[in-house]
Each structure stands twice: as C-alpha cells, then as structure tokens.
Design an enzyme around this catalytic site. Structure first.
Site, PDB file in Angstrom:
ATOM      1  N   HIS A 298     -17.797  63.911  60.678  1.00  0.00           N
ATOM      2  CA  HIS A 298     -17.357  62.665  61.215  1.00  0.00           C
ATOM      3  C   HIS A 298     -16.040  62.701  62.047  1.00  0.00           C
ATOM      4  O   HIS A 298     -15.364  61.813  62.745  1.00  0.00           O
ATOM      5  CB  HIS A 298     -16.835  61.469  60.200  1.00  0.00           C
TER       6      HIS A 298
ATOM      7  N   ASP B 264      -8.937  74.598  76.889  1.00  0.00           N
ATOM      8  CA  ASP B 264      -8.110  75.667  77.346  1.00  0.00           C
ATOM      9  C   ASP B 264      -7.115  76.089  76.291  1.00  0.00           C
ATOM     10  O   ASP B 264      -6.066  76.581  76.552  1.00  0.00           O
ATOM     11  CB  ASP B 264      -7.530  75.383  78.685  1.00  0.00           C
TER      12      ASP B 264
ATOM     13  N   HIS C 143     -12.681  49.201  65.083  1.00  0.00           N
ATOM     14  CA  HIS C 143     -13.003  50.678  64.660  1.00  0.00           C
ATOM     15  C   HIS C 143     -11.801  51.364  64.486  1.00  0.00           C
ATOM     16  O   HIS C 143     -12.153  52.638  64.297  1.00  0.00           O
ATOM     17  CB  HIS C 143     -14.062  51.133  65.654  1.00  0.00           C
TER      18      HIS C 143
ATOM     19  N   LYS D  84      -8.584  53.589  63.156  1.00  0.00           N
ATOM     20  CA  LYS D  84      -7.955  54.195  62.047  1.00  0.00           C
ATOM     21  C   LYS D  84      -6.536  54.797  62.268  1.00  0.00           C
ATOM     22  O   LYS D  84      -6.550  55.957  62.250  1.00  0.00           O
ATOM     23  CB  LYS D  84      -8.955  55.404  61.653  1.00  0.00           C
TER      24      LYS D  84
ATOM     25  N   ASP E 172       7.869  52.647  59.322  1.00  0.00           N
ATOM     26  CA  ASP E 172       9.216  52.530  59.556  1.00  0.00           C
ATOM     27  C   ASP E 172       9.584  52.833  60.898  1.00  0.00           C
ATOM     28  O   ASP E 172      10.729  53.285  61.305  1.00  0.00           O
ATOM     29  CB  ASP E 172       9.947  53.275  58.411  1.00  0.00           C
TER      30      ASP E 172
END
Length: 422
Positions: A122, A129, A315, A317, A322
């Site tokens: 996933h 480079d 979608h 994540k 802080d």
C-alpha cells in the site's frame, strides 16, 4: 511470510536538514512528480498501490518511457490487487523502452473476484536520483484530481530533499532486491545489513547519506510490515499523542484503530489537550464509515471534537500535534493498515511545515464540514446498542483472525512481456 512473534525493531533515526513541501491533491502532486522524473539523470524508483490506465496513468507512462529512453534506470512497482488490469499495449511500451515493471504478489481472481486483499503493498513512494523523494497517500489515477472531478479525492503527499532521502532510497532498493516487502531491510544507521549488496542492482552504487542540508526539518522515515515493524507507525503516533501539550489533529480516511490508540486519545483530551478528529462523511469502502461511527460516542464522552468532511471523498492520512510535529504517508488508522498491509510514512518536526498542513486542515474544516455531537447522532436505539459494540469487537479482532489464515510467500514478479500481465 512468517506470522510468528518477532522482537520489534527500534525506530530509525530522525534526520535533520531536510526540506519538506506539502502537496495537496493531484493538482499539486502530479506536476511536481512528473517534473522530477523529467529531470532525472540516473534513477527513478516508483512504488504505488494503484496505477490506472487513465489520463494520469498514461502521463506517468510517457514520463517513464522518456526517462528510460535517455538512459535513466526506471523501476516501477505496482500492487497486484490495487492495479490488476493493464492492456498489453500499455505494458509492452513500458517494457520496450527498458522500464523494469514489477507486480507485487499478483494472484488470479476466483470466478472473476479478486480475493488477494490481505497484506498488500500500500506504499506510495517516488525517489529520483537519490536526491528527491515523494511520499503520501496519492495514487496515479484521475480520481485524485479534485478540480476536474467532483468526486476527486481530497489527499496529501510531500516532496522531500535532504539527508532522509538516502534512507528512503536504501529501503526502496532493498525491496527491489528482495521479494518487494522490504521486511529484511536494515536502516543505514545500524551500520550492518543481512541484505545482499544493494550496489550490484543495475550497477548502481550503494546509497549514502548526503552531507548537504536542504532545509530545517527533522524527518523520520518509518515503515509497517509483517515482521519486526508491525507496529512501528502506530508506535510513533502513540508516542507523539502521549507527549502532546496543546493540540492534536488527526485527519484520516479510514479511522478504526485499536483500543490502545483510542485510550491515548481519550487520555490526551482529558488532560486538557484539544483533540480533533477529521474523518470522511462517506467512504468508498462500505464498512469503513459505519465502523468509524461506532467510535463516536466513546470519543465524544472524553471531549474529543469530531468533524466529518462532506465535500468530496476524503483519502488523506495526516496528523498534526502542537504545531511542530506532523505525519503524512500511506497508512490509514484501521485494521488493514495497522495490522496487515505494507505501509510507509514520514514523521516531520518543523514549525513551517506544520503551519502549512494546519492551514490546509483549517480550510477543510471551515468548508463543507459538519460537527458531530450528541444531537447529530440522535437518540440511541436498542438496535444500535446491540449491533455497534458487536461490530467494534469483530473488526478489532479481524487482523488477528486474518493472521490465522495460511501464510504465503509474497512475490515480486518482473513483467517481461504482455503475456505476464497479472
């Protein structure tokens, strides 16, 4: 793949001196990624869960072919479940140009149904480079173009330059040299490795940590696999949550973590940290949103703020703590990502980057989001009281049950001709 207990690996080191640029949606990500590939001189490595043969996928194909034609070594790895179908022409044009196309763990369907859903690759990585890397949650498909598709996904990635890129490159080469999982990779900082020499792959020299600093960000590259890094990403989340002093913002597409993770969030909220959870109002996975909703009352009782994003499918994540700590990558906070799939995240300590991410999340919250509270949830019914705790416990035990399924040895299959298409 061994599913027995193994001693967890220690986390890799935080690398200082990095530049980290937030990229929101395909409109920002694809031009930067394709420009980096166009400028490549030696090596391009891509891992992605989904590559579709749509306008974005064909743009990527052209960019890779052009790079290969000018002598750049190009390795493209796709997941056998996430990217199941390509035309013979699409693959033959890549292979003819010299692009090394790999498919992680392909399996034929059963009566037309794809059943190889567990322990998927996933990760979403692009390394160019050895000096520039991209990581996040964005796949190569048009459904990540929010401006051109009303249902385009809201998502994030980052572009990174600096010393941590050598860690990402070292891992990507090790995954290519093995079965694709990268589970036996040892961090360069350990000064030791049981891997065969990565330098023999294509005649490329082993990656080393560059001395040049590109920015001010400290970055940790972390993985989740099914050997000694099973809890690595979750462990970094929970460590940061425990240390939070003022604010925690978690924005995650599929939110259904384990009991320990939820306990850390509730404890943070109860000691006065402002905890905000941003989730999707609807999901492309039918069970995901009902599963998340089973947690609402439990979190609200601890004074966790919950908002649902309604404008498009969410979608992302990402998380922010802080105003200085942030994470972004491929890992959701659900049983598949936290217990089964192969994932990669970066953790960033940098006030400037955190400010960028906070501005984006604040804009999302102010635009097409609604607040979840007791009034919004409505009166609890006897049916809800009966079924939702049951669903919670079933889903929480799902990874353990899935782990009892017969283990298999993952494969990294090199495509040499259209007939080899998964």
């Amino acid at each position: 793949m061994s599913l027995g207990w193994r001693r967890p690996r220690a986390p890799g080191p935080w690398r200082s001196g990095n530049r980290v640029q937030l990229l929101e949606n395909g409109e920002e990500f694809f031009p930067r990624a394709f420009a980096a590939i166009a400028a490549a001189q030696r090596e391009v490595i891509i891992e992605t869960f989904i590559l579709f043969e749509d306008p974005v996928g064909r743009d990527l194909q052209r960019a890779l072919i052009q790079a290969a034609n000018r002598g750049v070594r190009v390795d493209l790895t796709v997941d056998g479940y996430g990217s199941p179908d390509f035309s013979p022409e699409f693959l033959s044009e890549l292979v003819a140009a010299g692009v090394r196309v790999h498919v992680f763990d392909p399996h034929p369907g059963w009566v037309g149904i794809r059943v190889n859903v567990f322990r998927r690759l996933h990760r979403k990585l692009l390394i160019v480079d050895g000096t520039r890397a991209f990581i996040g949650g964005i796949n190569y498909s048009v459904d990540h173009l929010a401006e051109t598709d009303p249902k385009g996904k809201q998502d994030y990635a980052v572009e990174i330059e600096g010393p941590v890129v050598a860690d990402i490159l070292s891992f990507a080469r090790a995954a290519l040299a093995g079965d694709g999982t990268g589970e036996r990779w040892k961090h360069p900082a350990t000064q030791e490795s049981t891997q065969p020499s990565i330098g023999v792959v294509g005649g490329l020299s082993p990656p080393t940590t560059p001395q040049e600093e590109a920015g001010t960000a400290e970055v940790l590259f972390e993985l989740r696999d099914n050997r000694r890094r099973r809890t690595s990403i979750e462990r970094e989340y929970r460590r940061a949550i425990r240390e939070a002093k003022r604010e925690i913002i978690i924005a995650n597409a599929y939110f259904f973590p384990g009991w320990g993770f939820l306990r850390e969030l509730r404890r943070a909220a109860r000691r006065g940290v402002r905890v905000t959870l941003l989730v999707a109002a609807e999901s492309d996975t039918p069970i995901a949103h009902p599963a998340t909703r089973t947690l609402y009352r439990h979190l609200l009782r601890a004074h966790v703020d919950i908002v649902e994003y309604c404008e498009r499918p969410f979608h992302g994540k990402v998380a922010l703590i802080d105003g200085t700590w942030a994470t972004i990558g491929s890992s959701n906070l659900d049983p598949l990502s936290l217990a089964l799939n192969l994932e990669s995240n970066v953790f960033v300590r940098d006030a400037a980057f955190a400010s960028q991410l906070q501005a984006s999340l604040t804009e999302l919250r102010q635009r097409q989001c609604h607040t979840v509270d007791a009034a919004y949830l409505g009166k609890r019914s006897w049916w809800t009281d009966l079924t939702r705790p049951l669903l919670f416990h079933v889903l929480q035990r799902f990874p353990r049950w899935a782990g009892l399924l017969p283990a298999h040895t993952p494969q990294l299959v090199r495509i040499t001709a259209p007939a080899d298409t998964p």
